[in-house]
Design a protein around this motif. Sequence first.
Motif, PDB file in Angstrom:
ATOM      1  N   GLN A  74      35.518  17.147  48.142  1.00 43.99           N
ATOM      2  CA  GLN A  74      35.688  18.596  48.197  1.00 43.99           C
ATOM      3  C   GLN A  74      34.742  19.219  49.220  1.00 43.99           C
ATOM      4  OE1 GLN A  74      38.251  19.911  46.376  1.00 43.99           O
ATOM      5  NE2 GLN A  74      38.576  17.754  45.907  1.00 43.99           N
ATOM      6  N   HIS A 118      45.493  18.705  53.497  1.00 44.86           N
ATOM      7  CA  HIS A 118      45.308  17.436  52.794  1.00 44.86           C
ATOM      8  C   HIS A 118      45.055  17.668  51.308  1.00 44.86           C
ATOM      9  CE1 HIS A 118      42.825  13.829  51.608  1.00 44.86           C
ATOM     10  NE2 HIS A 118      43.929  13.274  52.066  1.00 44.86           N
ATOM     11  N   GLN A 119      44.231  18.670  50.992  1.00 46.72           N
ATOM     12  CA  GLN A 119      43.959  18.976  49.589  1.00 46.72           C
ATOM     13  C   GLN A 119      45.238  19.429  48.882  1.00 46.72           C
ATOM     14  OE1 GLN A 119      40.967  18.411  48.074  1.00 46.72           O
ATOM     15  NE2 GLN A 119      40.389  17.550  50.049  1.00 46.72           N
ATOM     16  N   LEU A 142      47.469  16.420  48.191  1.00 40.32           N
ATOM     17  CA  LEU A 142      46.976  15.685  47.027  1.00 40.32           C
ATOM     18  C   LEU A 142      47.400  16.379  45.734  1.00 40.32           C
ATOM     19  CD1 LEU A 142      43.324  14.819  48.161  1.00 40.32           C
ATOM     20  CD2 LEU A 142      45.237  13.229  47.911  1.00 40.32           C
ATOM     21  N   GLY A 143      47.316  17.710  45.725  1.00 40.90           N
ATOM     22  CA  GLY A 143      47.754  18.462  44.554  1.00 40.90           C
ATOM     23  C   GLY A 143      49.239  18.302  44.297  1.00 40.90           C
ATOM     24  N   GLU A 176      51.124  15.720  45.073  1.00 32.39           N
ATOM     25  CA  GLU A 176      51.378  14.373  44.552  1.00 32.39           C
ATOM     26  C   GLU A 176      50.940  14.246  43.099  1.00 32.39           C
ATOM     27  OE1 GLU A 176      50.956  12.302  48.968  1.00 32.39           O
ATOM     28  OE2 GLU A 176      49.236  12.370  47.596  1.00 32.39           O
ATOM     29  N   ARG A 177      49.830  14.899  42.748  1.00 35.45           N
ATOM     30  CA  ARG A 177      49.404  14.895  41.339  1.00 35.45           C
ATOM     31  C   ARG A 177      50.432  15.615  40.472  1.00 35.45           C
ATOM     32  NH1 ARG A 177      44.171  15.740  43.601  1.00 35.45           N
ATOM     33  NH2 ARG A 177      44.422  17.994  43.384  1.00 35.45           N
ATOM     34  N   GLN A 204      53.008  23.166  46.357  1.00 34.57           N
ATOM     35  CA  GLN A 204      51.828  22.586  47.013  1.00 34.57           C
ATOM     36  C   GLN A 204      52.219  21.872  48.294  1.00 34.57           C
ATOM     37  OE1 GLN A 204      48.774  23.500  46.130  1.00 34.57           O
ATOM     38  NE2 GLN A 204      48.070  22.106  44.543  1.00 34.57           N
ATOM     39  N   ARG A 205      53.346  21.187  48.266  1.00 36.28           N
ATOM     40  CA  ARG A 205      53.822  20.516  49.478  1.00 36.28           C
ATOM     41  C   ARG A 205      54.109  21.526  50.585  1.00 36.28           C
ATOM     42  NH1 ARG A 205      59.557  18.316  48.741  1.00 36.28           N
ATOM     43  NH2 ARG A 205      59.950  20.559  48.969  1.00 36.28           N
ATOM     44  N   ARG A 240      53.832  12.021  54.261  1.00 38.18           N
ATOM     45  CA  ARG A 240      53.676  12.093  52.809  1.00 38.18           C
ATOM     46  C   ARG A 240      54.660  13.090  52.203  1.00 38.18           C
ATOM     47  NH1 ARG A 240      47.177  11.920  52.038  1.00 38.18           N
ATOM     48  NH2 ARG A 240      47.702  12.472  49.885  1.00 38.18           N
TER      49      ARG A 240
END
Length: 330
Positions: free
Chosen positions: A205, A231-232, A235-236, A238-239, A252-253, A269
């Motif tokens: 972070q 990038h953050q 990641l969100g 994908e979570r 998020q994407r 991604r």
Amino acid sequence: MLPRLRHAAVVAALVCALCCAPAGATYSIVACDAAGDCGAAVATHNLAVGASVIYAQAKVGAVATQFETNPQYGPKGLALLARGVAPADALQRLLEEDGGFDGGDIGERQVGLVDARGRAATHTGAAAQASAWAGARSGEGFAVQGNGLASAEVLEAMAEAYRGGRGDLSERLMAALRAGQRAGGQRIGAMSAALRVATVAGGFQDIDLRVDAAADPVADLARLDDQFHAHQAMLGAERAARSGDAAAARAQRNEALRLSHQWDRIWRRAARLAMQLGEDERALEYLGVFASANPVWAREEVDDALYARLRQRPQFVRLREGLGAQEPGG
């Protein structure tokens, strides 16, 4: 100016009047937010400003040391703030113990400090002050300082942008840096810029981004910060997908793609995530952008078994042919 340093400042001013002042050209902001994240951003007409000018520690504070930088001020300043010393007192100690680093003195130092309680202090030495324009401003939770600037408006614009900024600390710091540039920035031009944020969460972070030499370093730094947030966001996304929240994953994407500046890794991604969400048309669209950005990597990507259900789609066939991809096992 701190009281015990007035005599030294007068002497430095006399010396400055007898010789040419260095051509300084730097502006910076140090700040801490309510969560305890602390950071700094800086731009200068010199090489690799991020290596020695700005320092930050979460729940402690941030320091900028510029004009004739004394890099000892960063670690020493943070150590004093970590012990609960108020920024004004910490600054007094730093100046009193300057030690003549690199043949300079306190007249050649410009410093900004802020602590996690929102207190701030600044110092602009006589030699630094002699570079038109130079000065500092501070408010609750931040300080801005600069030398060799186009005008006082640079710091005023930075302070206003920080106060009115939205988003996390890095975004507010970058808003201030960009506002300073729009107001005229450094009188003699720019060369490097840097952003550092120490977060309470820590780890990945935290932010430490640097543009060591460029024609437009602030714009380049802003792009890097956008890509960090891209990038953050990915990641969100994908979570969220793993947890079954498709709506959050898409939101998020989309944010990641908005901030990507065509970063190939983010588009790859996004394509893979679209396949996971059953969005074949989206996957084809994202693969097309990815292939334009990085055809060599895309040539490998399209052979992944993940895309098996796209293999008979005309758009996918054309994409593979355009990339010169071989049939798997061929």
